[in-house]
Write an enzyme that holds these catalytic residues in place. Sequence first.
Site, PDB file in Angstrom:
ATOM      1  N   ASP A   8       0.805  -1.227   0.000  1.00 56.38           N
ATOM      2  CA  ASP A   8       0.000   0.000   0.000  1.00 56.38           C
ATOM      3  C   ASP A   8       0.845   1.287   0.000  1.00 56.38           C
ATOM      4  O   ASP A   8       1.519   1.585   0.998  1.00 56.38           O
ATOM      5  CB  ASP A   8      -0.921   0.048   1.221  1.00 56.38           C
ATOM      6  N   HIS A  68     -10.285   0.893   0.313  1.00 58.59           N
ATOM      7  CA  HIS A  68     -10.303   2.338   0.035  1.00 58.59           C
ATOM      8  C   HIS A  68     -10.476   2.642  -1.454  1.00 58.59           C
ATOM      9  O   HIS A  68     -10.253   3.778  -1.879  1.00 58.59           O
ATOM     10  CB  HIS A  68      -9.011   2.988   0.551  1.00 58.59           C
ATOM     11  N   HIS A 180      -0.455  -2.811   6.321  1.00 55.97           N
ATOM     12  CA  HIS A 180       0.604  -1.803   6.253  1.00 55.97           C
ATOM     13  C   HIS A 180       1.830  -2.203   7.088  1.00 55.97           C
ATOM     14  O   HIS A 180       2.654  -1.355   7.426  1.00 55.97           O
ATOM     15  CB  HIS A 180       0.093  -0.414   6.695  1.00 55.97           C
TER      16      HIS A 180
HETATM   17 FE   LIG Z   1      -4.036   0.263   2.838  1.00 54.71          FE
HETATM   18 FE   LIG Z   2      -6.969  -1.508   3.047  1.00 54.67          FE
END
Ligand SMILES: [Fe+2]
Ligand SMILES: [Fe+2]
Length: 271
Positions: A8, A68, A180
């Site tokens: 990400d 997202h 993350h």
């Molecule tokens: Fe993310």
């Molecule tokens: Fe995510």
Amino acid sequence: MRILFLGDIVGRSGRDGVTARLPELRRQLSLDLVIVNAENASHGFGLSPGIARDLMGCGVDVITLGNHAWDRRDLIGEIDGMPAVVRPLNFPPGTPGQGSTVVTLADGRKVLVVNVMGRLFMDPLDDPFRLTLELLARHRLGVTVQAAVVDVHAEASSEKWALGHVLDGKVSLVVGTHTHTPTADHRILKAGTAFQSDAGMCGDYDSVIGMQKEAAVARFVRKMPGERLQPAEGEATVCGLMVETDDVTGLARKVAPLRQGGMLSGAMPDF
Ligand SMILES: [Fe+2]
Ligand SMILES: [Fe+2]
């Protein structure tokens, strides 16, 4: 085939880290294909079409997304015209965009890239196991595609491991995103699929998963609505992993983590 997958990308820090390093990484590692998850690339929330194009312009071949995906609404109207941007496969039928794409390299080799979301501690979505297997029934590894990569965007390591085992021998790489946080469990599973629970983020780790730590901590401590979360702006650690696959079988020969810059310890694939 030599494939780099980066986790990400969070905000400007993550974008700057990737765009500054990727051209040299492509040369240094003789990469054939670069895949990045960019669900947090636009100020931590979503992906604008302009940033998607900027990433493609600096050496990214395929972009995956996650929960997202639609935070930047301008992507909704444009994603159908962006074949290299992939949103989760198990969104409801009729959702714009596509859950997978087949990329053809300059030399004619083809790669399937899939983005699928887990369901543990996430929004309820269609079954990622069944939908991925149905998709793979139409793309045979080593026959119609020379490699296949599945980005499992999920919270729980258990669900990611389970999907890794279900897909073992059917794809080249199953790699997690969304937490993350890079995990140290990269390995090649019994039937030849490379696996890592989470690739980690490309962003500033002096933060709470990429967001400025003061506001993010206050949310946990005060339990009151706080200020909007903003991406942390220090130097990014560019995080991901590299896999080398066999073009005949499509399975993994080697896998190694990559971490460059910022405050995490460095790691560079040496094959
Ligand atoms: Fe993310
Ligand atoms: Fe995510």
